[in-house]
Every structure is written in structure tokens, then in C-alpha cells.
Design a protein around this motif. Structure first.
Motif, short mmCIF file in Angstrom:
data_model
loop_
_atom_site.label_atom_id
_atom_site.label_comp_id
_atom_site.label_asym_id
_atom_site.label_seq_id
_atom_site.Cartn_x
_atom_site.Cartn_y
_atom_site.Cartn_z
N VAL A 43 0.81 -1.20 0.02
CA VAL A 43 -0.06 -0.08 -0.01
C VAL A 43 0.86 1.32 -0.02
N ALA A 44 1.94 1.22 0.93
CA ALA A 44 2.78 2.29 0.70
C ALA A 44 3.44 2.48 -0.47
N PHE A 45 3.96 1.42 -1.31
CA PHE A 45 4.55 1.47 -2.63
C PHE A 45 3.55 2.33 -3.51
N ALA A 46 2.11 1.75 -3.43
CA ALA A 46 1.18 2.47 -4.44
C ALA A 46 1.11 3.77 -4.14
N ALA A 47 0.91 4.39 -2.81
CA ALA A 47 1.12 5.80 -2.61
C ALA A 47 2.25 6.51 -3.05
N LEU A 48 3.50 5.94 -3.09
CA LEU A 48 4.63 6.41 -3.56
C LEU A 48 4.55 6.70 -5.00
N ASP A 49 4.05 5.65 -5.56
CA ASP A 49 3.53 5.58 -7.06
C ASP A 49 2.97 6.82 -7.50
N GLY A 50 2.02 7.11 -6.57
CA GLY A 50 0.76 8.43 -6.83
C GLY A 50 1.78 9.41 -6.80
N ALA A 51 2.58 9.69 -5.73
CA ALA A 51 3.67 10.72 -5.41
C ALA A 51 4.51 10.88 -6.66
N GLU A 52 5.10 9.97 -7.13
CA GLU A 52 5.82 10.15 -8.31
C GLU A 52 5.23 10.44 -9.69
N GLN A 53 4.18 10.02 -9.86
CA GLN A 53 3.14 10.44 -10.87
C GLN A 53 2.73 11.96 -10.79
N ALA A 54 2.76 12.48 -9.52
CA ALA A 54 2.37 13.82 -9.47
C ALA A 54 3.55 14.65 -9.42
N GLY A 55 4.88 14.08 -9.43
CA GLY A 55 6.01 14.91 -9.67
C GLY A 55 7.16 14.74 -8.67
N TYR A 56 6.92 13.94 -7.68
CA TYR A 56 7.87 13.62 -6.79
C TYR A 56 9.26 12.87 -7.43
N PRO A 57 10.44 13.27 -7.44
CA PRO A 57 11.51 12.88 -8.08
C PRO A 57 11.72 11.46 -8.01
N ALA A 58 11.81 10.65 -9.00
CA ALA A 58 12.12 9.28 -9.03
C ALA A 58 13.36 8.85 -8.32
N ARG A 59 14.46 9.43 -8.40
CA ARG A 59 15.45 9.27 -7.56
C ARG A 59 15.18 9.24 -6.08
N ASN A 60 14.24 9.92 -5.52
CA ASN A 60 13.91 9.77 -4.15
C ASN A 60 12.95 8.86 -3.78
N ALA A 61 11.88 8.55 -4.99
CA ALA A 61 11.02 7.44 -4.87
C ALA A 61 11.73 6.09 -4.83
N ASP A 62 12.61 6.01 -5.61
CA ASP A 62 13.55 4.63 -5.71
C ASP A 62 14.09 4.47 -4.53
N ALA A 63 14.83 5.68 -3.82
CA ALA A 63 15.55 5.39 -2.53
C ALA A 63 14.56 4.83 -1.39
N ASP A 64 13.36 5.43 -1.47
CA ASP A 64 12.37 5.18 -0.34
C ASP A 64 12.10 3.62 -0.64
N ARG A 65 11.66 3.33 -1.73
CA ARG A 65 11.17 1.78 -2.01
C ARG A 65 12.30 0.77 -1.55
N PHE A 66 13.64 1.28 -2.20
CA PHE A 66 14.62 0.24 -1.82
C PHE A 66 14.94 0.23 -0.32
N ASN A 67 14.91 1.20 0.38
CA ASN A 67 15.14 1.46 2.04
C ASN A 67 13.96 0.31 2.46
N LEU A 68 12.55 0.57 2.16
CA LEU A 68 11.59 -0.37 2.91
C LEU A 68 11.66 -1.61 2.38
#
Length: 159
Positions: A43-68
């Protein structure tokens, strides 16, 4: 006052998605939740995907995903799902790196003198590689492990 150029709307959307990411990430990190942590992570990853589609930088989203992912692999051990495979995570990290290893080795020598975008690329490598330190001992012997080991040897020298 609402922005007429849409910038405020985008920032609001990113922040809404990141709020959902953070809440679900907290549940995924809660060791008292057992195997349900994997569901909260999805569920967290789905929210992060939404943030990325809204403009959150991919490098930040990737780091967040990889850490979790690394945290759950370390805490719960891998299962049949590739999302929780240490080797798959290592491959995903390598694929997301903005530089090749040899280029990073050259740039790190004088990184303080580099243009800002090159320093950012080196810093992105460092951030994306961080989770691998948690699970390196779980990687299978092979080319992916060799590449990760080489990168982790360079990581302390990255800005």
C-alpha cells in the motif's frame, strides 16, 4: 490563494501522496505486525507511485522503495515474491543508478570540483546503494553480487 499555474496543485498532490506513503510505511516498519507488514508495504508503494506520478523525483521514490524493501527482506526474510528477493532488489538498485561504476570512480576523485548535476548523480548513487548494506550478506554469489560489492567499496567515498 490558489496558484493559477498549477504548481500549488501539484505540490499539494505530491504531499497528499507522501502523507499516505509515510503512514503506510510506519505500519510496514512495525515489527509487531508480522507478515502483514508486506501488505502495508505494498500500500505504501502504491502511494509512492502516486507521488511520483504527481512529480515527486524518481531518485527519491526509488531510494524510499529500496530502503523499505531492504528492511523487510532483513526482518522477514525473502519469500516467493520477487519484491522480497535480495537479488532482485540488488538488480533493481543497479538498474536505477544514474552512473556506471567506472564513471563514478572517475568523478569521485575530485567530486568537490564537479558541476552540481554530477555531484547530485554521485549522491544519488550513494543514497540508492544504502539499503544494500543491510542485505548484502543475503545475495547469491554471482555477477550482481560482484557489482554490488564493487559499488559498496566505493560508497564511502561518494558525497
Amino acid at each position: 490563494m490558489e496558484s493559477t499555474d498549477g504548481a500549488g496543485v501539484t505540490a499539494d498532490h505530491i504531499n497528499e501522496w507522501l502523507g499516505a506513503w509515510q503512514l503506510n510505511q510506519l505500519y510496514a516498519q512495525d515489527r509487531n505486525r508480522g507478515e502483514a507488514r508486506r501488505i502495508w508495504a505494498r500500500v505504501a508503494f502504491a502511494a509512492l507511485d502516486g507521488a511520483e506520478q504527481a512529480g515527486y523525483p524518481a531518485r527519491n521514490a526509488d531510494a524510499d522503495r529500496f530502503n523499505l524493501r531492504a528492511l523487510l527482506i532483513a526482518d522477514l526474510a525473502p519469500d516467493d515474491d520477487p519484491l522480497w528477493s535480495p537479488d532482485r532488489l540488488a538488480s533493481d538498485v543497479l538498474e536505477a543508478l544514474p552512473l556506471g561504476l567506472e564513471q563514478a570512480r572517475v568523478w569521485v576523485i575530485d567530486w568537490r570540483m564537479r558541476p552540481r548535476h554530477e555531484i547530485l548523480a554521485l549522491r544519488t548513487c550513494k543514497n540508492l546503494l544504502g539499503p544494500m548494506e543491510l542485505i548484502t550478506d543475503r545475495l547469491a554469489t554471482g555477477p550482481v553480487r560482484t557489482q554490488i560489492d564493487r559499488w559498496l567499496n566505493l560508497r564511502p567515498h561518494l558525497p
